[in-house]
Design a protein around this motif. Sequence first.
Motif, PDB file in Angstrom:
ATOM      1  N   SER A 114       0.897  -1.436   0.052  1.00 44.81           N
ATOM      2  CA  SER A 114      -0.082   0.085  -0.047  1.00 44.81           C
ATOM      3  C   SER A 114       0.491   1.090  -0.073  1.00 44.81           C
ATOM      4  CB  SER A 114      -1.323   0.748   1.337  1.00 44.81           C
ATOM      5  OG  SER A 114      -1.594  -0.827   1.151  1.00 44.81           O
ATOM      6  N   ALA A 115       1.851   1.337   0.464  1.00 43.32           N
ATOM      7  CA  ALA A 115       3.014   2.000   0.661  1.00 43.32           C
ATOM      8  C   ALA A 115       4.160   1.817   1.058  1.00 43.32           C
ATOM      9  CB  ALA A 115       1.527   2.972   1.649  1.00 43.32           C
ATOM     10  N   TYR A 116       5.369   2.861   1.395  1.00 46.10           N
ATOM     11  CA  TYR A 116       6.629   2.578   1.493  1.00 46.10           C
ATOM     12  C   TYR A 116       7.149   3.854   2.316  1.00 46.10           C
ATOM     13  CZ  TYR A 116      11.615   2.656   1.133  1.00 46.10           C
ATOM     14  OH  TYR A 116      12.877   2.707   1.593  1.00 46.10           O
ATOM     15  N   ALA A 117       7.361   4.004   3.704  1.00 46.60           N
ATOM     16  CA  ALA A 117       7.340   4.511   4.996  1.00 46.60           C
ATOM     17  C   ALA A 117       8.885   4.539   4.956  1.00 46.60           C
ATOM     18  CB  ALA A 117       6.777   4.775   5.638  1.00 46.60           C
ATOM     19  N   ALA A 118       9.929   6.198   5.210  1.00 45.60           N
ATOM     20  CA  ALA A 118      11.142   5.685   4.926  1.00 45.60           C
ATOM     21  C   ALA A 118      12.147   7.333   5.686  1.00 45.60           C
ATOM     22  CB  ALA A 118      11.879   5.373   4.132  1.00 45.60           C
ATOM     23  N   PRO A 119      12.727   7.604   6.330  1.00 42.01           N
ATOM     24  CA  PRO A 119      13.599   8.942   6.062  1.00 42.01           C
ATOM     25  C   PRO A 119      14.262   9.591   5.302  1.00 42.01           C
ATOM     26  CG  PRO A 119      14.568   6.790   7.747  1.00 42.01           C
ATOM     27  CD  PRO A 119      13.889   6.497   6.874  1.00 42.01           C
ATOM     28  N   ILE A 120      14.016  10.741   5.158  1.00 36.08           N
ATOM     29  CA  ILE A 120      14.258  10.780   4.297  1.00 36.08           C
ATOM     30  C   ILE A 120      15.694  11.434   2.728  1.00 36.08           C
ATOM     31  CG2 ILE A 120      16.285  12.954   5.336  1.00 36.08           C
ATOM     32  CD1 ILE A 120      15.104  15.253   3.639  1.00 36.08           C
ATOM     33  N   GLY A 121      16.208  10.011   4.050  1.00 40.01           N
ATOM     34  CA  GLY A 121      18.076  10.015   3.037  1.00 40.01           C
ATOM     35  C   GLY A 121      17.657   8.670   2.273  1.00 40.01           C
ATOM     36  N   CYS A 142       5.847  12.964  -1.652  1.00 39.64           N
ATOM     37  CA  CYS A 142       4.930  11.883  -0.941  1.00 39.64           C
ATOM     38  C   CYS A 142       3.758  12.231  -0.221  1.00 39.64           C
ATOM     39  CB  CYS A 142       5.540  11.796   1.100  1.00 39.64           C
ATOM     40  SG  CYS A 142       7.835  11.745   0.592  1.00 39.64           S
ATOM     41  N   SER A 143       2.673  10.820  -0.487  1.00 41.64           N
ATOM     42  CA  SER A 143       1.494  10.901   0.121  1.00 41.64           C
ATOM     43  C   SER A 143       0.904  11.323   1.560  1.00 41.64           C
ATOM     44  CB  SER A 143       0.637   9.731  -0.193  1.00 41.64           C
ATOM     45  OG  SER A 143       1.216   9.321  -1.757  1.00 41.64           O
ATOM     46  N   ALA A 144       1.867  11.186   2.525  1.00 44.27           N
ATOM     47  CA  ALA A 144       1.683  11.971   3.789  1.00 44.27           C
ATOM     48  C   ALA A 144       3.355  11.600   4.205  1.00 44.27           C
ATOM     49  CB  ALA A 144       1.251  10.247   4.228  1.00 44.27           C
ATOM     50  N   ILE A 145       3.055  12.487   5.738  1.00 45.14           N
ATOM     51  CA  ILE A 145       4.070  12.029   6.318  1.00 45.14           C
ATOM     52  C   ILE A 145       4.192  11.836   7.964  1.00 45.14           C
ATOM     53  CG2 ILE A 145       5.062  14.508   6.100  1.00 45.14           C
ATOM     54  CD1 ILE A 145       3.991  15.394   9.137  1.00 45.14           C
ATOM     55  N   GLY A 146       5.133  10.722   8.380  1.00 40.83           N
ATOM     56  CA  GLY A 146       4.442   9.711   9.524  1.00 40.83           C
ATOM     57  C   GLY A 146       5.544  10.684  10.955  1.00 40.83           C
ATOM     58  N   PHE A 147       5.256  10.285  11.874  1.00 43.38           N
ATOM     59  CA  PHE A 147       6.252  10.955  12.792  1.00 43.38           C
ATOM     60  C   PHE A 147       5.651  10.129  14.754  1.00 43.38           C
ATOM     61  CE2 PHE A 147       6.281  13.858  16.885  1.00 43.38           C
ATOM     62  CZ  PHE A 147       7.319  14.428  16.052  1.00 43.38           C
ATOM     63  N   THR A 148       6.837   9.814  15.081  1.00 39.95           N
ATOM     64  CA  THR A 148       6.248   9.207  16.380  1.00 39.95           C
ATOM     65  C   THR A 148       6.658   9.906  17.674  1.00 39.95           C
ATOM     66  OG1 THR A 148       8.280   7.920  15.254  1.00 39.95           O
ATOM     67  CG2 THR A 148       7.683   7.232  17.820  1.00 39.95           C
ATOM     68  N   ILE A 149       5.170   9.490  18.650  1.00 36.44           N
ATOM     69  CA  ILE A 149       5.502  10.346  20.198  1.00 36.44           C
ATOM     70  C   ILE A 149       5.566   8.783  21.145  1.00 36.44           C
ATOM     71  CG2 ILE A 149       3.822  12.380  19.228  1.00 36.44           C
ATOM     72  CD1 ILE A 149       0.978  10.557  20.333  1.00 36.44           C
ATOM     73  N   TYR A 150       5.943   9.541  22.126  1.00 32.23           N
ATOM     74  CA  TYR A 150       5.586   8.617  23.235  1.00 32.23           C
ATOM     75  C   TYR A 150       5.135   9.072  24.295  1.00 32.23           C
ATOM     76  CZ  TYR A 150      10.569   7.104  20.773  1.00 32.23           C
ATOM     77  OH  TYR A 150      11.574   6.783  19.685  1.00 32.23           O
ATOM     78  N   PRO A 151       4.073   7.868  24.086  1.00 36.63           N
ATOM     79  CA  PRO A 151       3.488   8.727  25.451  1.00 36.63           C
ATOM     80  C   PRO A 151       3.892   8.120  26.181  1.00 36.63           C
ATOM     81  CG  PRO A 151       1.813   8.064  23.565  1.00 36.63           C
ATOM     82  CD  PRO A 151       3.602   7.643  23.070  1.00 36.63           C
ATOM     83  N   GLY A 152       4.115   8.720  27.859  1.00 41.77           N
ATOM     84  CA  GLY A 152       4.395   7.889  28.697  1.00 41.77           C
ATOM     85  C   GLY A 152       6.092   8.806  29.023  1.00 41.77           C
ATOM     86  N   SER A 153       7.151   9.284  28.159  1.00 39.07           N
ATOM     87  CA  SER A 153       8.295   9.341  27.727  1.00 39.07           C
ATOM     88  C   SER A 153       8.316  10.873  28.788  1.00 39.07           C
ATOM     89  CB  SER A 153       8.722   9.886  27.250  1.00 39.07           C
ATOM     90  OG  SER A 153       8.216  10.783  25.805  1.00 39.07           O
ATOM     91  N   ASP A 154       9.602  11.253  29.324  1.00 38.66           N
ATOM     92  CA  ASP A 154       9.885  12.630  29.484  1.00 38.66           C
ATOM     93  C   ASP A 154       9.483  13.899  28.708  1.00 38.66           C
ATOM     94  OD1 ASP A 154      10.523  12.081  32.569  1.00 38.66           O
ATOM     95  OD2 ASP A 154      11.848  12.076  32.127  1.00 38.66           O
ATOM     96  N   ILE A 200       4.350   3.695  -6.458  1.00 41.51           N
ATOM     97  CA  ILE A 200       3.895   3.284  -5.098  1.00 41.51           C
ATOM     98  C   ILE A 200       3.871   4.929  -4.346  1.00 41.51           C
ATOM     99  CG2 ILE A 200       6.380   2.745  -4.150  1.00 41.51           C
ATOM    100  CD1 ILE A 200       4.678   0.407  -2.429  1.00 41.51           C
ATOM    101  N   PRO A 201       2.742   5.464  -3.105  1.00 43.29           N
ATOM    102  CA  PRO A 201       2.280   6.396  -2.420  1.00 43.29           C
ATOM    103  C   PRO A 201       3.912   6.279  -1.228  1.00 43.29           C
ATOM    104  CG  PRO A 201       0.609   5.345  -2.839  1.00 43.29           C
ATOM    105  CD  PRO A 201       1.615   3.917  -3.729  1.00 43.29           C
TER     106      PRO A 201
END
Length: 305
Positions: free
Chosen positions: A79-86, A131-143, A99-100
């Motif tokens: 359905s899609a391929y996700a990766a960092p910029i490099g 790109c069709s989208a951006i991806g982002f990570t959060i850590y609920p519970g971290s400082d 592919i998206p």
Amino acid sequence: MKVTNITKKIISHYTHENVGVRSNLMRILGQGKLGGTGRLIILPVDQGFEHGPDRSFAVNPPAYDPNYHHQLAIDAGLSAYAAPIGLLQTSSDSFYGQIPTILKINSSNTLATSLDQAITSSIDDALKLGCSAIGFTIYPGSDHNFSLMEEFQSLSHEAKSKGLAVVLWAYARGDSISKKGETAMNIISYAAHMAALLGANVIKVKLPSDFLEEDPTKLAFEKNKISISSLKDRVAHIKKVVFEGKRLVVFSGGDAKDDEALMNEVKAIHTGGGNGSIIGRNCFQRTRENSLNLLDQMIKIYKSK
């Protein structure tokens, strides 16, 4: 791109978004062998950042090449391929439009001493790469939980204003959460709902276990007799907490495992009503042939009645 009544219904839950965002969501939902089914398999390759290149790729040396992953996602009919910029900068010129793609816009690494993520690229980078989208990570519970959420809100607003969809990795971690608690049912449920509240279009979480972390949320599961005995039930509950199933949820493939264990997870996601898998190490740490066979089995499960 395949558009069906199923995908139209899914997109109907996103009428608050502009036409650009909805078009990109429809593009992802309509891509590949699962196009039109409402199910997704996304190949994420951010593990070189998160775990290091040798831990990630030495077991299958062709995977050091960015083109390997992009081509794998296309050939498998994902359905899609996700990766960092490099990675995307290196491979997109060869595979653009096939592919998206999802630009993973923040990253961490195991050399760091705190649970945080750095912004490693921009919304304009995602647009330039098609790109069709951006991806982002959060850590609920971290400082750093609150600063990550604030960064997400700012970047999400910009991405959506420019027509990009938003995928949110919600990984609950922190000093107050045990290692076992990182996949606890009550913790994953909280993280998934938090991602929906933050406005994510697609939510990525780990598959929850039947363990309940010692946390104020534990009592709600026990008192209300929420069923968590089977993985199917747990997946169904995660869909319930994302606005009664009105948001797309994909589940992480997690650590490397054998084919049988992975297929059992996929069957539970499918029967529990989850939207699919976002699976990295269990693909690129196998040979190309084995990975394609594995992904084909997964696709057949997600297409089954």
